[in-house]
Design a protein around this motif. Structure first.
Motif, PDB file in Angstrom:
ATOM      1  N   ASP A  35      10.916 -58.657  62.234  1.00 41.46           N
ATOM      2  CA  ASP A  35      12.257 -58.653  61.645  1.00 41.46           C
ATOM      3  C   ASP A  35      12.638 -57.281  61.096  1.00 41.46           C
ATOM      4  O   ASP A  35      13.469 -57.186  60.200  1.00 41.46           O
ATOM      5  N   ARG A  36      12.027 -56.239  61.609  1.00 39.02           N
ATOM      6  CA  ARG A  36      12.264 -54.920  61.029  1.00 39.02           C
ATOM      7  C   ARG A  36      13.715 -54.485  61.163  1.00 39.02           C
ATOM      8  O   ARG A  36      14.186 -53.651  60.380  1.00 39.02           O
ATOM      9  N   ASP A  37      14.451 -55.035  62.127  1.00 35.77           N
ATOM     10  CA  ASP A  37      15.861 -54.696  62.268  1.00 35.77           C
ATOM     11  C   ASP A  37      16.758 -55.554  61.388  1.00 35.77           C
ATOM     12  O   ASP A  37      17.959 -55.286  61.285  1.00 35.77           O
ATOM     13  N   ARG A  38      16.193 -56.591  60.755  1.00 43.61           N
ATOM     14  CA  ARG A  38      17.016 -57.503  59.957  1.00 43.61           C
ATOM     15  C   ARG A  38      16.463 -57.722  58.560  1.00 43.61           C
ATOM     16  O   ARG A  38      16.977 -58.553  57.821  1.00 43.61           O
ATOM     17  N   LEU A  39      15.422 -56.988  58.198  1.00 46.20           N
ATOM     18  CA  LEU A  39      14.778 -57.249  56.913  1.00 46.20           C
ATOM     19  C   LEU A  39      14.179 -55.965  56.363  1.00 46.20           C
ATOM     20  O   LEU A  39      13.527 -55.217  57.091  1.00 46.20           O
ATOM     21  N   VAL A  40      14.417 -55.720  55.081  1.00 46.29           N
ATOM     22  CA  VAL A  40      13.780 -54.619  54.374  1.00 46.29           C
ATOM     23  C   VAL A  40      12.952 -55.225  53.246  1.00 46.29           C
ATOM     24  O   VAL A  40      13.464 -56.016  52.448  1.00 46.29           O
ATOM     25  N   VAL A  41      11.671 -54.881  53.205  1.00 44.49           N
ATOM     26  CA  VAL A  41      10.780 -55.361  52.148  1.00 44.49           C
ATOM     27  C   VAL A  41      10.456 -54.196  51.226  1.00 44.49           C
ATOM     28  O   VAL A  41      10.070 -53.116  51.682  1.00 44.49           O
ATOM     29  N   ILE A  42      10.641 -54.419  49.927  1.00 43.57           N
ATOM     30  CA  ILE A  42      10.300 -53.420  48.913  1.00 43.57           C
ATOM     31  C   ILE A  42       9.186 -54.012  48.057  1.00 43.57           C
ATOM     32  O   ILE A  42       9.374 -55.039  47.406  1.00 43.57           O
ATOM     33  N   ALA A  43       8.022 -53.380  48.078  1.00 44.26           N
ATOM     34  CA  ALA A  43       6.883 -53.809  47.262  1.00 44.26           C
ATOM     35  C   ALA A  43       6.809 -52.917  46.038  1.00 44.26           C
ATOM     36  O   ALA A  43       6.830 -51.691  46.155  1.00 44.26           O
ATOM     37  N   ALA A  44       6.718 -53.530  44.854  1.00 46.70           N
ATOM     38  CA  ALA A  44       6.780 -52.767  43.610  1.00 46.70           C
ATOM     39  C   ALA A  44       5.643 -53.162  42.685  1.00 46.70           C
ATOM     40  O   ALA A  44       5.154 -54.289  42.707  1.00 46.70           O
ATOM     41  N   GLY A  45       5.234 -52.210  41.849  1.00 47.66           N
ATOM     42  CA  GLY A  45       4.191 -52.483  40.867  1.00 47.66           C
ATOM     43  C   GLY A  45       3.680 -51.198  40.261  1.00 47.66           C
ATOM     44  O   GLY A  45       4.166 -50.101  40.562  1.00 47.66           O
ATOM     45  N   TYR A  46       2.693 -51.323  39.374  1.00 46.80           N
ATOM     46  CA  TYR A  46       2.034 -50.136  38.833  1.00 46.80           C
ATOM     47  C   TYR A  46       1.429 -49.326  39.980  1.00 46.80           C
ATOM     48  O   TYR A  46       1.049 -49.887  41.010  1.00 46.80           O
ATOM     49  N   PRO A  47       1.325 -48.022  39.825  1.00 41.04           N
ATOM     50  CA  PRO A  47       0.789 -47.207  40.928  1.00 41.04           C
ATOM     51  C   PRO A  47      -0.557 -47.690  41.437  1.00 41.04           C
ATOM     52  O   PRO A  47      -0.777 -47.766  42.649  1.00 41.04           O
ATOM     53  N   ASP A  48      -1.492 -48.030  40.536  1.00 39.68           N
ATOM     54  CA  ASP A  48      -2.803 -48.469  41.011  1.00 39.68           C
ATOM     55  C   ASP A  48      -2.727 -49.816  41.710  1.00 39.68           C
ATOM     56  O   ASP A  48      -3.459 -50.084  42.668  1.00 39.68           O
ATOM     57  N   LYS A  49      -1.796 -50.686  41.247  1.00 43.32           N
ATOM     58  CA  LYS A  49      -1.642 -51.978  41.910  1.00 43.32           C
ATOM     59  C   LYS A  49      -1.029 -51.814  43.300  1.00 43.32           C
ATOM     60  O   LYS A  49      -1.378 -52.539  44.236  1.00 43.32           O
ATOM     61  N   VAL A  50      -0.117 -50.876  43.430  1.00 40.77           N
ATOM     62  CA  VAL A  50       0.453 -50.597  44.748  1.00 40.77           C
ATOM     63  C   VAL A  50      -0.632 -50.098  45.698  1.00 40.77           C
ATOM     64  O   VAL A  50      -0.674 -50.478  46.872  1.00 40.77           O
ATOM     65  N   ASP A  51      -1.537 -49.268  45.189  1.00 39.89           N
ATOM     66  CA  ASP A  51      -2.643 -48.784  46.017  1.00 39.89           C
ATOM     67  C   ASP A  51      -3.546 -49.945  46.444  1.00 39.89           C
ATOM     68  O   ASP A  51      -4.014 -49.995  47.585  1.00 39.89           O
ATOM     69  N   GLU A  52      -3.812 -50.888  45.518  1.00 39.27           N
ATOM     70  CA  GLU A  52      -4.616 -52.060  45.876  1.00 39.27           C
ATOM     71  C   GLU A  52      -3.924 -52.879  46.965  1.00 39.27           C
ATOM     72  O   GLU A  52      -4.573 -53.391  47.885  1.00 39.27           O
ATOM     73  N   PHE A  53      -2.618 -53.020  46.837  1.00 42.82           N
ATOM     74  CA  PHE A  53      -1.847 -53.765  47.830  1.00 42.82           C
ATOM     75  C   PHE A  53      -1.981 -53.124  49.203  1.00 42.82           C
ATOM     76  O   PHE A  53      -2.241 -53.805  50.202  1.00 42.82           O
ATOM     77  N   LEU A  54      -1.819 -51.807  49.286  1.00 44.63           N
ATOM     78  CA  LEU A  54      -1.935 -51.117  50.563  1.00 44.63           C
ATOM     79  C   LEU A  54      -3.345 -51.211  51.130  1.00 44.63           C
ATOM     80  O   LEU A  54      -3.535 -51.280  52.344  1.00 44.63           O
ATOM     81  N   ALA A  55      -4.333 -51.221  50.234  1.00 44.60           N
ATOM     82  CA  ALA A  55      -5.722 -51.279  50.697  1.00 44.60           C
ATOM     83  C   ALA A  55      -6.092 -52.645  51.253  1.00 44.60           C
ATOM     84  O   ALA A  55      -7.156 -52.796  51.874  1.00 44.60           O
ATOM     85  N   SER A  56      -5.226 -53.657  51.052  1.00 43.26           N
ATOM     86  CA  SER A  56      -5.530 -54.999  51.544  1.00 43.26           C
ATOM     87  C   SER A  56      -5.585 -55.056  53.059  1.00 43.26           C
ATOM     88  O   SER A  56      -6.303 -55.883  53.624  1.00 43.26           O
ATOM     89  N   ASP A  57      -4.829 -54.177  53.736  1.00 38.73           N
ATOM     90  CA  ASP A  57      -4.817 -54.188  55.200  1.00 38.73           C
ATOM     91  C   ASP A  57      -4.264 -52.861  55.688  1.00 38.73           C
ATOM     92  O   ASP A  57      -3.286 -52.352  55.135  1.00 38.73           O
ATOM     93  N   ASP A  58      -4.886 -52.319  56.723  1.00 33.86           N
ATOM     94  CA  ASP A  58      -4.415 -51.045  57.267  1.00 33.86           C
ATOM     95  C   ASP A  58      -2.997 -51.149  57.796  1.00 33.86           C
ATOM     96  O   ASP A  58      -2.261 -50.161  57.815  1.00 33.86           O
ATOM     97  N   GLY A  59      -2.596 -52.350  58.234  1.00 39.69           N
ATOM     98  CA  GLY A  59      -1.244 -52.514  58.762  1.00 39.69           C
ATOM     99  C   GLY A  59      -0.174 -52.270  57.728  1.00 39.69           C
ATOM    100  O   GLY A  59       0.953 -51.868  58.057  1.00 39.69           O
ATOM    101  N   LEU A  60      -0.488 -52.491  56.448  1.00 42.90           N
ATOM    102  CA  LEU A  60       0.507 -52.265  55.401  1.00 42.90           C
ATOM    103  C   LEU A  60       0.831 -50.780  55.272  1.00 42.90           C
ATOM    104  O   LEU A  60       1.987 -50.403  55.062  1.00 42.90           O
ATOM    105  N   ARG A  61      -0.169 -49.940  55.382  1.00 42.33           N
ATOM    106  CA  ARG A  61       0.079 -48.494  55.261  1.00 42.33           C
ATOM    107  C   ARG A  61       0.996 -48.004  56.379  1.00 42.33           C
ATOM    108  O   ARG A  61       1.808 -47.105  56.166  1.00 42.33           O
ATOM    109  N   ARG A  62       0.867 -48.579  57.566  1.00 42.87           N
ATOM    110  CA  ARG A  62       1.716 -48.151  58.677  1.00 42.87           C
ATOM    111  C   ARG A  62       3.154 -48.615  58.498  1.00 42.87           C
ATOM    112  O   ARG A  62       4.075 -47.949  58.966  1.00 42.87           O
ATOM    113  N   ARG A  63       3.332 -49.742  57.854  1.00 42.05           N
ATOM    114  CA  ARG A  63       4.674 -50.316  57.784  1.00 42.05           C
ATOM    115  C   ARG A  63       5.440 -49.889  56.537  1.00 42.05           C
ATOM    116  O   ARG A  63       6.659 -49.964  56.513  1.00 42.05           O
ATOM    117  N   PHE A  64       4.734 -49.480  55.492  1.00 38.93           N
ATOM    118  CA  PHE A  64       5.404 -48.964  54.304  1.00 38.93           C
ATOM    119  C   PHE A  64       5.284 -47.442  54.316  1.00 38.93           C
ATOM    120  O   PHE A  64       4.330 -46.865  53.810  1.00 38.93           O
TER     121      PHE A  64
END
Length: 863
Positions: free
Chosen positions: A470-499
């Protein structure tokens, strides 16, 4: 063709190599105003889409109308051709008595009570069809657009299923079948088994080039599948849909362009009046962000009944949120936000990039380049406007044509995780479906690794798929403390590519916080003078300087304004004309106002009541003098020093730590001076990954004060035993935190002299950070007697000289018996309790003692 139908159907395909296409969403019962300003229902839209995709014939079926058509060609193909199929008699048999007419069934494999002969009812005259008649018909206007069919012929449910199967059997051209009210048809049909057989056979053996479309009035695709499963009559269809990822078509709410066309149609056809043409674009922009259909908006606007259309009117009637009354472009709203200069700059660059890409594509350039991921990361503390900026991002993308609606759906990652197997995927899809064509704001993101990890992996799987699909119809904004955002990205390599974009939200500076506080106070209707405004600035500056990582920024200012308003209301009563004064500040905030410089003689007043400690007073007094010298010379305050308290237990180290906190607060070295007391048990956990958070939490509680670690050597003692590595982790984390918060934290580590030497050597960073060593000599027996006398006096007792002499002998004997375990001042508490017990015994003796408050030598027990 599809562009003419509006953006809800632009670029949409109804077949992509799967047996079934599911059409669902909040818009399936809506009407649609295309770019040609014509209004169509979903049947007509699907007809246009299928014809545009080379479907020569389209048949429709619903519970109310088992078989109907929107064009004469499709209906003509369903009629008997007049050609006698192979194996049939050369002419029809005679009609049964009473029959009005007969013919052959449409498909050679169909059979009834009379073989292939079908008996038709007599033709009826003009007028409505009989009640309950099920029909097949067609109609079309002269422009090639379908119109509503008129019922002409009744069919049974089993015959409908056979007819649809025959319709799809080896057609001469591409053919489509559309079940327009799938829920009703599946639930109420009299041919459940034949219909399930039809779906199962088509899934296994059908030619998928011929679309079979199922229309569900359900909000999500998963809800459609769950509904089919709940009927228990269509296992083949349910199983196929459950493993079929695509194609599924979601029909959402109207976008800004479609609502503009609605307003213009209603202006010309229904007499809708526009109050101010200059605000029209902004009002329609706000309308597009609401979860309302064209039908909803038409009904709302008709109810204006002559009242001019305006943003204020729509807001007053509850059709637009009051927060949405600002109808200016997103860029203007962003400029008005207080602070956030780095954020504004980042978003302006992002806006220019998206606009440049759009211009290039309009000129046929850059069409082969892969579009950058639109998803964003917001890293920062709470109260810094992340939600507001997320809403403006949605509006900005809508203005640029990236999103059709640009609305904001707020949730937390935790809220997507269900408690039972199978529910998480449904919940995640449902929330994401709500956000399609807008922004999904995921607040307080974290790593996916708790005890419910399997469920959270389901969330991650759904999120990654929808981020891409849905990249043409949806924008996702993930928010949080800097260290929590890093934990979120570390959950899966695919997240780093998409954010791809990360925007940092810093804490608001004191001047911005001050302006926010004054704005909140003004909203309460309060007044103040320049003097109080300056005092408030000082309070806010102190709050900012002493903030913890979870500092609430604007939220903290809102809470403070409410506390000030309460204090003011209690003070003035009904005399509400009084302005604010410093008395209206909460007591804990008044303590943040400037204080007069302390008298040198009062810096260590807390130690005045303590016995002995001459070496301690000397070291701390010299330290205070050096700090005051820097102040006098205008050199500013040094970073708070960290101290080692070395000495046996019971020598007053904890009490002195509290005195150090008070002294540093008076000197201005720390702002609060409180003491957080900890031991190894408070800092070292039993499991991997738990120790460092414990240490950080203790440090954060001690910020602007003192972290006192008693028996600190125990953190590194016992090398090679279970838990020793966790103790080392605690020390390593402590060293990092001391460096990070070196201007806001005093750490005092206490313990025996020899063991503390080993503690300092355990980490190379400790020796350079503990710059002051304070020796606590053991109390002499005479000093302990003085401590005993003062402790007894605090409870209203006195000691006779003989009792004091016996007590001194008792302390000497105890020290000789157990020199390493002797607790110095701690022994005083034990002795005083024993003396009270012996005195109580004397009072109960015969004859009883008459003095209740004097300890004699008999009250001192043997050592």
């Amino acid at each position: 063709m599809t562009g003419r139908l509006g953006s809800r159907f632009a670029g949409l395909r109804l077949s992509a190599g799967e047996p079934f296409t599911v059409v669902y969403g909040p818009g399936v019962d809506d009407t649609f105003i295309g770019a040609d300003h014509r209004e169509r229902n979903l049947d007509a839209v699907l007809w246009h889409l299928l014809r545009a995709q080379s479907c020569a014939y389209v048949a429709y079926s619903s519970q109310r109308r088992p078989l109907y058509f929107l064009d004469p060609e499709s209906e003509a193909r369903s009629r008997p051709s007049g050609r006698v199929p192979a194996g049939a008699p050369s002419r029809p048999p005679a009609q049964p008595a009473g029959s009005a007419g007969a013919g052959y069934m449409r498909h050679p494999q169909l059979r009834g009570p009379l073989g292939r002969v079908v008996v038709r009812p007599p033709a009826r005259g003009p007028g409505p069809a009989p009640a309950g008649a099920r029909s097949v018909s067609s109609a079309a206007d002269g422009t090639g657009s379908p119109t509503e069919p008129a019922p002409t012929r009744a069919l049974s449910d089993p015959f409908t299923v056979m007819t649809l199967a025959g319709y799809l059997a080896d057609p001469p051209h591409r053919t489509a079948v559309v079940f327009t009210e799938a829920e009703s048809t599946l639930r109420h049909t009299d041919a459940t088994r034949p219909l399930d057989t039809f779906f199962s056979d088509w899934a296994r053996h059908g030619d998928y080039d011929h679309p079979v479309v199922l229309v569900f009035a359900r909000p999500t695709f998963d809800a459609c599948v769950s509904y089919v499963e709940s009927l228990h009559g269509y296992p083949g269809l349910a199983a196929r849909l459950r493993r079929q990822a695509t194609p599924s078509v979601r029909v959402g709410y109207p976008d800004e362009a479609e609502l503009h066309r609605l307003v213009q149609r209603m202006r010309l056809r229904d007499g809708l009046r526009i109050r101010d043409w200059r605000e029209l674009d902004g009002v329609v922009r706000a309308m597009a962000a609401q979860p309302l259909t064209v039908k909803n908006w038409r009904s709302n606007l008709l109810s204006l009944d002559g009242t001019p259309f305006s943003g204020r009117e729509l807001t007053e009637r509850g059709w637009l949120p009051r927060a949405g009354r600002d109808t200016r472009p997103a860029a203007e709203q962003l400029d008005d936000l207080v602070g956030l200069e780095p954020v504004k700059g980042h978003l302006k660059r992002l806006r220019r990039r998206v606009a440049a890409q759009a211009l290039l594509r309009e000129r046929g350039l850059g069409t082969d380049a892969e579009a950058a991921s639109p998803h964003l990361l917001f890293a920062g503390p709470p109260g810094t406007g992340k939600t507001t900026v997320a809403r403006l991002v949605g509006e900005m993308y809508r203005e640029l044509g990236v999103l059709s609606r640009g609305h904001l759906v707020e949730t937390r990652l935790d809220d997507l995780v269900a408690g039972y197997v199978g529910q998480t995927t449904s919940r995640a899809h449902a929330v994401l479906d709500q956000a399609v064509d807008g922004v999904l704001f995921l607040d307080e993101v974290h790593g996916l690794g708790s005890e419910n990890g399997s469920f959270e992996r389901d969330v991650l799987k759904v999120l990654l798929a929808r981020l891409e699909n849905d990249r043409d119809r949806l924008v996702v904004i993930a928010a949080g403390y800097p260290d929590k955002v890093d934990e979120f990205l570390a959950s899966d390599d695919g997240l780093r590519r998409r954010f791809g974009e990360r925007i940092a939200f810093p804490d608001y500076p004191p001047d911005v916080l001050h302006r926010i506080l004054l704005r909140y106070l003004a909203a309460h209707g309060l007044r103040w003078d320049a003097t109080l405004a300056g005092q408030l600035l000082h309070v806010v500056t102190e709050l900012h300087a002493t903030r913890r990582p979870d500092f609430g920024n604007a939220g903290t200012m809102r809470n403070l304004s409410e506390k000030i308003f309460t204090e003011w209301a209690v003070r003035v009563g009904e005399d509400i004309g009084q302005p604010l004064t410093v008395a209206d500040l909460p007591e804990d905030h008044r303590a943040l106002l400037p204080r007069p410089a302390p008298d040198d003689g009062t810096l260590l007043s807390e130690l005045d009541a303590m016995v002995g400690l001459a070496p301690v007073r000397e070291v701390l007094g010299d330290l205070a003098k050096r700090i005051r010298l820097r102040q006098v010379r205008g050199r500013g305050l040094p970073p708070p020093p960290n101290l080692l308290f070395v000495g046996p237990p019971g020598t007053g180290k904890t009490t002195v730590a509290r005195a150090v906190g008070a002294m540093f607060r008076k000197l201005g070295v720390v702002r609060k001076g409180h003491v957080v007391e900890t031991t190894r048990a408070d800092l070292v956990a039993e499991y991997v990954g738990q120790t460092a958070p414990r240490v950080r939490e203790a440090v954060h509680r001690a910020l602007d004060g003192v972290l006192f670690i008693d028996e600190a050597y125990s953190l590194t003692a016992g090398s090679g035993v279970q838990g020793a590595d966790f103790g080392k982790e605690a020390v390593d984390t402590l060293v990092r935190e001391m460096e990070h918060w070196n201007d806001r934290l005093v750490v005092i580590a206490a313990g025996y002299p020899h063991e503390m030497e080993a503690f300092v050597r355990s980490n190379s960073g400790l020796a350079s950070r503990f710059t002051v060593r304070v020796e606590f000599p053991p109390y002499s027996a005479a000093e302990l007697v003085e401590v005993l006398r003062r402790s007894a006096a605090a409870d209203g007792y006195v000691l006779t000289p003989q009792a004091a002499e016996r007590a001194e002998q008792w302390f000497d004997a105890r020290r000789r018996t157990d020199p390493t375990g002797f607790g110095s001042a701690r022994e005083v508490r034990g002795l005083l309790a024993a003396m009270e017990s012996r005195l109580a015994g004397r009072l109960l003796a015969d004859p009883p003692a008459t003095d209740h408050s004097t300890f004699t030598a008999d009250d001192v027990p043997p050592p």
